[in-house]
Enzyme design. Structure first.
Site: not given
Ligand code: FPP
Length: 246
Positions: A21, A69
């Site tokens: 996250d 998501n």
């Molecule tokens: C959460 O950060 C992250 C995600 C929803 C996606 C996770 C994806 C990756 C790390 C990249 C691709 C994955 C792989 C396995 C190659 P957020 O966007 O919710 O952050 P925030 O809470 O600060 O808005």
């Protein structure tokens, strides 16, 4: 700064799960678009996978995309899907090098065709690898997983394949997406949020939880080791008393 050498290899968690996250906030702090955070999040994924493989952790599960998501802006969802395809293409080498088997949990048939194709290809190319099992939770929601399991079991009851009194934890486990995985030992969430967000609700019943105030793109070897050392210093009683454990 902790290093991999500091981990007690005799007390390793068998199954580590991570809620990655903070990509968006990491980017915002830098005055950049959310995509920039996700791009840098991929580097953190690569490092976490390599480090867990080096430690010989048998199972690593990453929450990459939840059912919720899908409600994000289309441009962000598209970027995440593109990053996923690219990462899968690029990472086959690393998976092979470390003898890692790739698996996925979630409603993977709802993923865009390109992602589904790349994912299933990499899974089949690595299915005979015998090192760590890396599981990506994609279009995953724990309540949806449990609901599906209940429906499947109900059909079996209706067709007299199983009787209600024989439904036990093992039967439920075998109907979950995670049927090939042991329970989670250590659940890590980055970004300082202390929530589970519909991730592996059944499977974390006795997991040790570790919340770290670092955004995912900044998650490094030292943070992983810190989490594992914290896990190793805890007493896991599974409902028993300390005296009983001794
Ligand atoms: C959460 O950060 C992250 C995600 C929803 C996606 C996770 C994806 C990756 C790390 C990249 C691709 C994955 C792989 C396995 C190659 P957020 O966007 O919710 O952050 P925030 O809470 O600060 O808005």
């Amino acid at each position: 700064m902790y290093t991999l050498e500091e981990v007690d290899k005799d007390k390793l968690p068998q199954h580590v799960a991570i809620i990655m996250d903070g990509n968006g906030r990491w980017a915002k702090q830098r005055g950049k678009l959310r995509m920039f955070g996700h791009e840098n999040g991929v580097d953190a994924v690569n490092q976490a996978v390599e480090n867990c493989a080096k430690l010989k952790i048998p199972y690593l599960t990453l929450y990459a995309f939840s059912t919720e998501n899908w409600n994000r802006p289309k441009t962000e969802v598209d970027t995440l899907m593109r990053l996923l395809v690219n990462a899968l293409k690029k990472e086959l080498k690393t998976l092979t090098k470390h003898n890692i088997r790739l698996k996925a949990i979630g409603k993977i048939d709802t993923l865009p065709k390109k992602v589904y194709k790349e994912l299933t290809e990499v899974m089949s190319k690595t299915e005979n690898n015998t090192g760590m099992t890396l599981t990506l939770a994609l279009s995953y929601g724990s309540r949806e997983e449990i609901k599906t399991a209940v429906q499947e079991i109900a059909v079996k009851v209706k067709n007299n394949i199983i009787s209600p009194e024989n439904i036990d934890e093992t039967v439920i486990n075998t109907h979950l997406y995670t049927h090939f995985l042991p329970d989670v030992d250590l659940l890590i969430r980055t970004s300082g949020e202390c929530r589970i967000s519909n991730f592996l609700l059944w499977q974390i019943a006795y997991a040790e939880l570790y919340f770290i105030d670092v955004f995912w793109p900044d998650f490094r070897e030292s943070h992983l080791v810190e989490a594992i050392i914290s896990y190793q210093n805890r007493e896991r009683r599974f409902g028993k008393t300390s005296e009983q454990l001794n």
